[in-house]
Design a protein around this motif. Structure first.
Motif, PDB file in Angstrom:
ATOM      1  N   VAL A   1      45.194  39.323  45.068  1.00  0.00           N
ATOM      2  CA  VAL A   1      45.544  38.017  45.626  1.00  0.00           C
ATOM      3  C   VAL A   1      47.056  37.881  45.785  1.00  0.00           C
ATOM      4  O   VAL A   1      47.813  38.032  44.823  1.00  0.00           O
ATOM      5  CB  VAL A   1      45.015  36.879  44.733  1.00  0.00           C
ATOM      6  CG1 VAL A   1      45.286  35.522  45.392  1.00  0.00           C
ATOM      7  CG2 VAL A   1      43.514  37.049  44.475  1.00  0.00           C
TER       8      VAL A   1
ATOM      9  N   VAL B   1      41.070  31.128  46.774  1.00  0.00           N
ATOM     10  CA  VAL B   1      40.597  32.510  46.591  1.00  0.00           C
ATOM     11  C   VAL B   1      40.138  32.734  45.154  1.00  0.00           C
ATOM     12  O   VAL B   1      39.096  33.355  44.914  1.00  0.00           O
ATOM     13  CB  VAL B   1      41.688  33.516  46.985  1.00  0.00           C
ATOM     14  CG1 VAL B   1      41.251  34.945  46.654  1.00  0.00           C
ATOM     15  CG2 VAL B   1      42.012  33.414  48.468  1.00  0.00           C
TER      16      VAL B   1
ATOM     17  N   ASP C   1      38.947  35.989  53.745  1.00  0.00           N
ATOM     18  CA  ASP C   1      38.741  35.936  52.302  1.00  0.00           C
ATOM     19  C   ASP C   1      37.276  35.740  51.908  1.00  0.00           C
ATOM     20  O   ASP C   1      36.745  36.487  51.077  1.00  0.00           O
ATOM     21  CB  ASP C   1      39.597  34.821  51.697  1.00  0.00           C
ATOM     22  CG  ASP C   1      41.084  35.073  51.863  1.00  0.00           C
ATOM     23  OD1 ASP C   1      41.482  36.246  51.952  1.00  0.00           O
ATOM     24  OD2 ASP C   1      41.846  34.100  51.914  1.00  0.00           O
TER      25      ASP C   1
ATOM     26  N   LEU D   1      43.768  39.912  49.558  1.00  0.00           N
ATOM     27  CA  LEU D   1      43.245  38.610  49.953  1.00  0.00           C
ATOM     28  C   LEU D   1      44.302  37.521  49.820  1.00  0.00           C
ATOM     29  O   LEU D   1      45.350  37.715  49.204  1.00  0.00           O
ATOM     30  CB  LEU D   1      42.026  38.255  49.096  1.00  0.00           C
ATOM     31  CG  LEU D   1      40.838  39.217  49.169  1.00  0.00           C
ATOM     32  CD1 LEU D   1      39.758  38.790  48.196  1.00  0.00           C
ATOM     33  CD2 LEU D   1      40.281  39.263  50.573  1.00  0.00           C
TER      34      LEU D   1
ATOM     35  N   THR E   1      43.722  36.985  56.344  1.00  0.00           N
ATOM     36  CA  THR E   1      42.605  37.730  55.766  1.00  0.00           C
ATOM     37  C   THR E   1      41.309  36.930  55.780  1.00  0.00           C
ATOM     38  O   THR E   1      41.308  35.708  55.640  1.00  0.00           O
ATOM     39  CB  THR E   1      42.943  38.141  54.317  1.00  0.00           C
ATOM     40  OG1 THR E   1      43.499  37.022  53.617  1.00  0.00           O
ATOM     41  CG2 THR E   1      43.968  39.269  54.310  1.00  0.00           C
TER      42      THR E   1
END
Length: 249
Positions: free
Chosen positions: A31, A46, A19, A7, A17
């Protein structure tokens, strides 16, 4: 079985992505920490969403290669790599802790991931970076890799990982991305393989033979087109097969 995805793979106005959608079904979030993708705003967003949804946060560390998305082979001196790994983990930890969570594991990305399967020096440098960053997070990697061996020797939790959408060589390593058939694009096949790896602990390799899989986490690549819908299908199929889907830490 843990279900993880990559992500935060974007920066500035560029987004790769899905997310928010992926964070509704994965249990662990790898991440990007700014070296192959990601920037402070993306990392913070994120981490905030992952923490709010109870998803574990992992640092996906990489060679410093934004232009090549961390997938180009590089020769980085061990001491330099150790410092860069610690730097990436530390950067992500700021945002994870601000969100009320923490960095619970570390996973190399791309070329670094594959290099640490067999390269003792690079694997040891990654583990040294994890130790330098502190907090003693788990290390996620390919079963049988030198990375996991060095993690265990350092007293860290070493977690084997399988890939839902990647082809395997007869030796149990990933088929290089430059080779034909390296990525499995058929969604139905990805789902079948995922259930097989979780239930039967095996996967069919590129040569047609069966390969044992000893993994506690299953990865669906976040940059695959339709990744969020695919991850949801994989999770639903695992649960339908009686597999409990939960984080490994």
């Amino acid at each position: 079985m843990d279900l993880n995805a990559d992500l935060g793979e974007g920066f500035g106005r560029w987004t790769l992505t899905e997310d928010d959608a992926l964070l509704t079904c994965v249990t662990s979030a790898n991440v990007a920490c700014g070296f192959h993708a990601g920037d402070p705003s993306v990392m913070r967003r994120v981490c905030d969403t992952a923490a709010a949804r109870g998803v574990r946060i992992g640092a996906q560390v990489s060679y410093r290669d934004l232009a090549g998305f961390g997938r180009r082979a590089m020769d980085v001196p061990a001491a330099e790599l150790t410092a860069e790994i610690a730097y990436q983990i530390g950067a992500l930890r700021v945002f994870a802790e601000a969100a009320g969570s923490t960095v619970t594991y570390v996973k190399p990305h791309g070329a670094l991931y594959n290099r640490t399967v067999r390269d003792d020096e690079q694997a040891a440098a990654v583990v040294a970076g994890v130790l330098l960053a502190g907090g003693r997070p788990a290390v996620l990697g390919l079963p049988g890799s030198r990375l996991l061996a060095h993690a265990r020797e350092a007293g860290l939790t070493a977690v084997g990982e399988a890939f839902a959408d990647r082809a395997y060589t007869p030796r149990g390593t990933l088929v290089p991305r430059g080779d034909e058939g390296a990525v499995v694009h058929d969604a139905d096949e990805v789902v079948r393989r995922s259930v097989g790896m979780a239930v039967e602990r095996a996967v069919t390799g590129a040569d047609g033979g069966r390969i044992p899989v000893e993994a506690r986490s299953l990865c669906v690549h976040g940059d695959t087109p339709g990744a969020a819908a695919l991850a949801r299908r994989v999770r639903d199929a695992l649960e339908d097969a009686g597999v409990t889907v939960k984080a490994f830490v």
